[in-house]
Design a protein around this motif. Structure first.
Motif: not given
Ligand code: BLA
Length: 514
Positions: A258-274
């Motif tokens: 993430l730091s290589n990408m220049g990101v300082s804070a991150s979140m992710s939310v799963s998308m679950v199908k079946q």
């Protein structure tokens, strides 16, 4: 120190990310026994509770959090409803925050009740979440008419609710590579829409974890992990499983990424199908830490799940409509076979619906040394080779949309037969449907092979995620559009009908002769 090797590129997917033995510092964690006495805790308890964790071990949670919050925890445990956050006010005024308003997130881990305490953050750049606002978001999701539009709307809604600088919908393919299929971002940021990333960016154990725990937040990538004390559960000698923790300290490799990408804070939310991970809603912040209140995280998770369900419903409906159309066509085709006086195979191989049925550009039939074809087909030799590669010969249909991957010499025929669908009975009786190659240009977010290059440099080199995320283009050749599962069913049905028609005619013939 954990009893596993420090993660690097060679063992990425073996890092046990569910037992880091530490949390992020924007909250604190207590693990309780059956009597609700503290057995483990994070080393930052003094911040909110006024006392170091060592002083809390063995105490009743009542004496640690106060009667009100302890009752809330007890109620949550009794109700078995451990997913909802519980607002409470810490009674003690010993911590730096005094009588801070906190959110308690309670869940079970093995025999322990885990209580995570997060201070309630003041109003940030996020919209307040209510049932009404969530319902309005869902309505806007359902009003879209295609999956891309739905994903776009989802990115927009989640950005509104969480206030991230960039929100992307990241969709996995069959090989777990991914593509940014929708994006809502701060105007001044460069777009990531359409970029692809290799499967190794989100290793298998992370994908497994994200299938059961649908949200994760890294509030500040510069954080110092806060160790648990003791780090091993005194009863079991094992580290506390933090799979369902909201404060879990994340993989250092990922933080570096993430730091290589220049990101300082991150979140992710799963998308679950079946039950399967379909994608992630990936959120970036670039201007420092970004704390997202629990309500907003829950709303984002809810919207992600709602969207996954809508996508599933629509894809099924679309597939179903195509399948119905194909089986109606199959019905007309087989009626023609039955009504035609010519030999069955002659009728079959002169009916253009044979190609239309499964959207093929060529078809071939081989029966006892006789070849007949329709549309564009490769040489007879190539077709026998294809049958050797994909033909099962037991009457079940089989298919490939990338024949060159099975046998390199088949690459030469890609312009007419990059993919094939086969049904048959051994080498003497088969049918093939063929599709040409569709050349695709894939835009990668950074050269995906440079990790392989790093590995090739040798084991002593410090290995890290790639440093560059510059767009890197790859042209993919030799693949046709994929065959859909119902297309395999359709040709199996056709085979069945043809066999039935042959039997019927033999009987008629025999009856006439008698
Ligand atoms: C986790 N990798 C992740 C996550 C994402 C990505 C979204 C989930 C955690 C989070 O919410 O931040 C990848 N993020 C992306 C991609 C984009 C993005 C593709 O924004 C595109 C725009 N990663 C590597 C390598 C390793 C690795 C080489 O690149 C291993 C050596 C590991 N990624 C890795 C691990 C996790 C991860 C271990 C899990 C982190 C955790 O939950 O602890």
């Amino acid at each position: 120190t954990p009893a596993y090797a420090a993660p690097d590129l060679t063992n990425c997917d073996r890092e046990p990310i569910h037992i880091p033995g530490a949390i992020q510092p924007h909250g604190l964690l207590l693990a309780l026994d059956h009597e609700r006495r503290v057995v483990m805790g994070s080393r930052n308890t003094a911040w909110l509770l006024g006392r170091p964790v060592a002083d809390l071990i063995g105490l009743d949670v009542r004496d640690v959090l106060g009667a009100g919050p302890a009752a809330t925890v007890a109620k949550a445990v009794a109700n078995g409803d451990l997913s909802a956050p519980l607002r409470a006010r810490l009674a003690s005024n010993e911590g730096q925050l005094g009588t801070a308003e906190v959110e308690l997130v309670v869940h079970r881990s093995g025999s322990r009740t885990v209580v995570e305490v997060e201070p309630v953050w003041g109003p940030e750049a996020t919209q307040a979440v209510s049932y009404r606002s969530a319902r309005a978001s869902v309505t806007r999701l359902t009003e879209t008419s295609t999956t891309p539009e739905l994903c776009q709307q989802l990115a927009h809604e989640i950005r509104q609710v969480t206030g991230f600088d960039r929100v992307m919908v990241y969709r996995f393919d069959e090989a777990w590579n991914g593509e940014v299929v929708a994006e809502d971002r701060r105007e001044d940021l460069n777009p990531f829409l359409g970029l692809h990333y290799p499967s190794t960016d989100i290793p298998a154990q992370a994908r497994r974890l994200y299938t059961v725990n649908w949200t994760r937040l890294i509030a500040d990538i510069l954080y110092e992990p806060v160790p648990l004390e003791p780090v091993l559960d005194p009863e079991t000698g094992a580290p506390l499983d933090l799979s369902h923790s909201v404060l879990r300290s994340v993989s250092p490799i990922h933080v570096e990424y993430l730091s290589n990408m220049g990101v300082s804070a991150s979140m992710s939310v799963s998308m679950v199908k079946q039950g399967k991970l379909w994608g992630l809603v990936a959120c970036h912040h670039y201007s420092g830490p970004h704390r997202v209140p629990f309500d907003a995280r829950s709303a984002a998770e809810f919207l992600g799940q709602t969207a996954s369900q809508l996508i599933d419903d629509r894809e099924r409906a679309d597939n179903h409509a195509d399948e119905i159309r194909a089986s109606a066509m199959l019905g007309r085709l087989t009626a023609t076979l039955a009504g035609d006086r010519r030999p069955v195979y002659d009728t079959l191989m002169s009916d253009p619906r044979l190609l239309e049925l499964v959207d093929a550009t060529g078809a071939a039939l081989w029966v006892d040394g006789q070849l007949s074809t329709m549309g564009t087909v490769p040489s007879e030799h190539v077709m026998h080779r294809i049958v050797r590669e994909i033909g099962e010969g037991d009457g079940r249909a089989t298919a490939s949309n990338h024949l060159a991957a099975l046998a390199p010499e088949l690459a030469e025929a890609s312009d007419v037969a990059a993919g094939a669908l086969h049904v048959g009975n051994g080498p003497d009786r088969w049918m093939l449907w063929l599709r040409p190659e569709v050349e695709q240009t894939v835009d990668w977010g950074g050269d995906p092979t440079n990790k392989a290059l790093a590995l090739a440099e040798g084991p002593n080199v410090r290995l890290s995620p790639r440093k560059s995320f510059e767009k890197w283009q790859q042209v993919v050749r030799g693949q046709s559009t994929p065959w859909r599962p119902w297309e395999l069913d359709v040709v199996e049905n056709l085979r069945h009908h043809v066999a039935g028609e042959l039997v019927r005619r033999t009987h008629e013939h025999t009856a006439l002769a008698e």
